[in-house]
Motif scaffolding. Structure first.
Motif, short mmCIF file in Angstrom:
data_model
loop_
_atom_site.label_atom_id
_atom_site.label_comp_id
_atom_site.label_asym_id
_atom_site.label_seq_id
_atom_site.Cartn_x
_atom_site.Cartn_y
_atom_site.Cartn_z
N GLY A 81 0.92 -1.07 -0.01
CA GLY A 81 -0.16 -0.09 0.06
C GLY A 81 0.97 0.93 -0.04
N PRO A 82 0.27 2.32 0.00
CA PRO A 82 0.99 3.49 -0.05
C PRO A 82 2.06 3.66 1.14
CG PRO A 82 -1.30 4.15 -0.38
CD PRO A 82 -1.11 2.68 -0.15
N ASP A 83 3.24 4.04 0.97
CA ASP A 83 4.18 4.51 2.21
C ASP A 83 3.80 6.05 2.46
OD1 ASP A 83 6.04 5.34 3.94
OD2 ASP A 83 7.46 4.87 2.77
N ALA A 160 11.41 13.19 13.42
CA ALA A 160 11.64 11.71 13.00
C ALA A 160 11.42 11.43 11.64
CB ALA A 160 10.60 11.07 14.00
N LEU A 161 10.95 12.48 10.81
CA LEU A 161 10.52 11.98 9.45
C LEU A 161 11.90 11.97 8.35
CD1 LEU A 161 8.01 14.72 8.44
CD2 LEU A 161 7.50 12.20 8.87
N GLU A 162 11.96 10.80 7.96
CA GLU A 162 13.46 10.50 6.93
C GLU A 162 13.42 11.66 5.90
OE1 GLU A 162 10.47 8.83 7.26
OE2 GLU A 162 10.74 6.71 6.92
N PRO A 163 14.63 12.10 5.45
CA PRO A 163 14.95 13.25 4.83
C PRO A 163 14.23 13.08 3.32
CG PRO A 163 16.86 11.95 5.25
CD PRO A 163 15.81 11.43 6.04
N GLN A 164 13.99 11.83 2.83
CA GLN A 164 13.28 11.79 1.54
C GLN A 164 11.83 11.86 1.68
OE1 GLN A 164 14.63 9.22 3.13
NE2 GLN A 164 13.35 7.14 2.89
N ARG A 165 11.36 11.74 2.58
CA ARG A 165 9.82 11.73 2.80
C ARG A 165 9.13 13.24 2.40
NH1 ARG A 165 6.36 7.93 4.37
NH2 ARG A 165 8.19 6.83 5.15
N VAL A 166 8.51 13.47 1.67
CA VAL A 166 7.79 14.68 1.41
C VAL A 166 6.60 15.04 2.38
CG1 VAL A 166 6.31 16.04 -0.23
CG2 VAL A 166 8.39 14.69 -1.16
N LEU A 167 6.61 16.11 2.98
CA LEU A 167 5.62 16.29 4.20
C LEU A 167 4.60 17.32 3.41
CD1 LEU A 167 4.66 16.62 6.96
CD2 LEU A 167 6.16 18.39 7.23
N VAL A 168 3.29 17.02 3.34
CA VAL A 168 2.28 17.70 2.65
C VAL A 168 1.69 18.76 4.06
CG1 VAL A 168 0.01 17.83 1.37
CG2 VAL A 168 1.64 16.35 0.93
N VAL A 186 6.03 16.17 -7.48
CA VAL A 186 6.54 15.04 -6.73
C VAL A 186 6.53 13.69 -7.33
CG1 VAL A 186 6.08 13.80 -4.41
CG2 VAL A 186 5.74 16.00 -4.47
N ALA A 187 7.60 12.88 -7.57
CA ALA A 187 7.56 11.90 -8.27
C ALA A 187 6.69 10.53 -7.59
CB ALA A 187 9.15 11.21 -8.27
N PRO A 188 5.82 10.28 -8.54
CA PRO A 188 5.07 8.99 -8.03
C PRO A 188 5.87 8.00 -7.23
CG PRO A 188 4.57 9.58 -10.68
CD PRO A 188 5.67 10.26 -10.25
N GLY A 189 5.03 7.59 -6.20
CA GLY A 189 5.89 6.45 -5.32
C GLY A 189 6.64 6.91 -4.12
N THR A 190 6.80 8.24 -4.33
CA THR A 190 7.59 9.10 -3.40
C THR A 190 6.94 8.92 -1.98
OG1 THR A 190 8.47 11.00 -4.55
CG2 THR A 190 8.60 11.31 -2.28
N PRO A 191 7.75 8.46 -0.72
CA PRO A 191 7.22 8.37 0.64
C PRO A 191 6.69 9.67 0.95
CG PRO A 191 9.41 7.65 0.49
CD PRO A 191 9.30 8.20 -0.73
N THR A 242 -2.55 11.97 -6.92
CA THR A 242 -1.29 12.40 -7.75
C THR A 242 0.05 11.65 -7.64
OG1 THR A 242 -0.71 13.89 -5.76
CG2 THR A 242 -2.09 14.82 -7.42
N VAL A 243 0.20 11.20 -6.33
CA VAL A 243 1.53 10.26 -6.12
C VAL A 243 1.44 8.90 -5.81
CG1 VAL A 243 3.80 10.60 -4.67
CG2 VAL A 243 2.36 12.50 -5.04
N GLY A 244 0.13 8.42 -5.10
CA GLY A 244 0.03 7.51 -4.79
C GLY A 244 -0.85 6.24 -5.79
N ASP A 245 -1.48 5.42 -5.00
CA ASP A 245 -2.13 4.19 -5.97
C ASP A 245 -3.46 4.54 -6.26
OD1 ASP A 245 -3.62 3.97 -3.60
OD2 ASP A 245 -2.61 1.82 -3.11
N TRP A 246 -3.91 5.86 -6.67
CA TRP A 246 -5.13 6.10 -7.42
C TRP A 246 -4.87 6.30 -8.81
CZ3 TRP A 246 -9.10 9.23 -4.20
CH2 TRP A 246 -9.37 8.37 -3.00
#
Lengths: 252, 252
Positions: A81-83, A160-168, A186-191, A242-246
Motif C-alpha cells: 500500500g502507499p508509504d 523523525a521524518l526521513e529526509p526523502q519523505r515529502v511532507l504535505v 513530486v515523483a509517483p511513489g515517493t514516501p 497524484t503520487v499514490g495508488d489512485w
C-alpha cells in the motif's frame, strides 16, 4: 459444507496466515464461531489475519475455552500500500474515531498523533485508535493494518521524518499554491506524509517550523474553512490521486 | 461597547442583511443574546444571515419575547461558490449528518438525496439535513447555504440534470480511469454533479443507466473499498481541485 465469511473484528487475529499454520483463538472468538455462526469441527471459513492476508481455514478443534483453525489456502496475499504517514493533532472522541477509520480507508501506513499548541485533547487513547483501525480494515477488506504510534510533540514528529519523505502541509494561508499543482512536482511513489493541525490551527511559531522542514510542501484546500477531519480526507485524497495508488498506472 | 461575534446556529436567520434592515428574532434567540451573551440595547454585534452575508447590527429593542436588530454595515458580501450538485444515496443517521456537514464544507450548492435499489434508508429526514446544513455553515463561516431537495429516484435525478452539467460517477470498476485524469478534460467552472451510491453500491442496471447519461464521466477512487461518506469527500475534493475553486487561479 457451507463457507462462512467471518471477517469481523473479533476474528482479526495478529498471526501469520501461512498455509498449514494453526491459529488458536480465545474464548470470545470461540463463542462467536461456535454459537453465533454455529460452526462445527470440519467447517471451512475465510478469515483475515492482521496485516497479512486473507485465506481459508478449517476449524480443527473446538471447546468453550477456544478454537483452533488450520489455514489451508491463501486467497489473497499480503498487500502493499502507499508509504503514507499521517500526522495529526488528535480530536475528541467521535471525530477521532471517524478520522482513524477514514485514514485506514485511504491507505495510510502510519498514524502518528502529534501534540501541538492548540491541541485540545489531553490523553490520546491509542488502544481505542488501534481498535478503530482493525474495525475499518475489516469493514473495507483492507489487509494491511496501519501502525498506530504513541503521541509526540510536533518538533519531535518533524525531526523523525526521513529526509526523502515529502511532507504535505495544508496551509490555510497558501491559497495561491493550489491543491494539485504542488503535488504534481513530486515523483509517483515517493514516501509521503500529510500533516493536519488541530481545530484551532497551528500557531505562528509552528507554522514557521513546519515551513522550514526540508521536505515540506504547502497545499491549499480552497477558500472555505474545513474541519480537521474533512481536511484530512481531502489531503489524503489528493496525495493518493497524484503520487499514490489512485493513479491509473498504479492500478494496473 | 464590546463587539460580540454571535455567529451560532441560533442566530442564523433566514432574512436579508441589507443595511438599515430590522431583523426580529424570536424567544430562543432573544434568550441567547440577552441572558447568555448579556447584550443590552445599543450593543453592536456581528451576525450571519442565511445564505446572504455577514454584517454588523445594533440591538435596538429587547424583551423576553424577542429582540430586534438593526443592520448597520455589511462586513462580508453574499458569497458565490461552486455550482456543484451532490447526488447521494442517503445513509443512516450519524453518517448522514456527517455527510451533509462535509458537503457544506466542500462548497456543494445542492444536496439531492437519491433513492437507489440498494438504498437502506426508508425515510429521509430533510428537515434534519437542513439543520445540519445550517450548523455546518455556521461552524465554518460559510455564507451560502446549499439547498436540500426532497428525495427522488435515480432515473428522475439523472433526467433532471441540465445538459451542460458534467456528472462525476465514482465507478469501482473503472480503476484504469484514474482519479484526476478524467476531470482534467473538463473546463474550469463547468457546472458539476457528483453521484455517490449506497453502501451496497449500484446495481448493474443502475450502473448502465448512469454510464449512459450524456454528461457522465467515470472516476476511480483507487483500489481500496471506501465507505460512502469517505468516497463523497474524496470525489468532491477532486472536483474542487480540478474544476472548482481550489484551483490557484480561482483563489486570487
Amino acid at each position: 459444507m457451507p463457507v462462512h465469511d467471518f471477517t469481523s473484528q473479533r476474528l482479526f487475529v495478529p498471526d501469520d496466515l501461512a498455509a498449514g499454520r494453526e491459529l488458536s483463538l480465545g474464548k470470545e472468538q470461540a463463542n462467536y464461531l461456535l454459537n453465533v455462526l454455529r460452526l462445527a469441527v470440519g467447517a471451512r471459513s475465510s478469515c483475515s489475519m492482521a496485516a497479512m492476508a486473507r485465506g481459508f481455514s478449517e476449524l480443527v478443534q473446538a471447546s468453550r475455552k477456544g478454537v483452533v483453525l488450520r489455514v489451508d489456502t491463501q486467497e489473497r496475499p499480503q498487500e502493499d500500500g502507499p508509504d503514507l504517514v499521517y500526522l495529526f493533532a488528535p480530536l475528541k472522541r467521535a471525530r477521532l474515531d471517524f478520522m482513524v477509520q477514514k485514514a485506514v480507508e485511504l491507505g495510510v501506513s502510519h498514524l502518528q498523533p502529534v501534540i501541538t499548541t492548540h491541541t485540545q485533547v489531553d490523553r490520546v487513547k491509542t488502544d481505542r485508535m488501534r481498535a478503530n483501525v482493525i474495525e475499518a480494515a475489516e469493514q473495507c477488506g483492507i489487509l494491511r493494518l496501519p501502525q498506530v504510534a504513541e503521541p509526540v510533540k510536533l518538533s519531535a514528529a518533524l525531526a523523525a521524518l526521513e529526509p526523502q519523505r515529502v511532507l504535505v502541509f495544508c496551509d490555510e494561508r497558501a491559497a495561491q499554491a493550489g491543491a494539485i499543482e504542488p503535488l504534481g512536482a513530486v515523483a509517483p511513489g515517493t514516501p509521503m506524509a500529510v500533516l493536519i493541525g488541530p481545530e484551532g490551527g497551528f500557531s505562528d511559531r509552528e507554522r514557521t517550523e513546519i515551513a522550514a522542514h526540508p521536505g515540506a510542501i504547502s497545499v491549499s484546500l480552497g477558500p472555505r474553512i474545513m474541519r480537521a477531519d474533512t481536511a484530512a480526507v481531502a489531503a489524503l485524497t489528493l496525495v493518493n490521486a497524484t503520487v499514490g495508488d489512485w493513479r491509473p498506472s498504479a492500478a494496473t
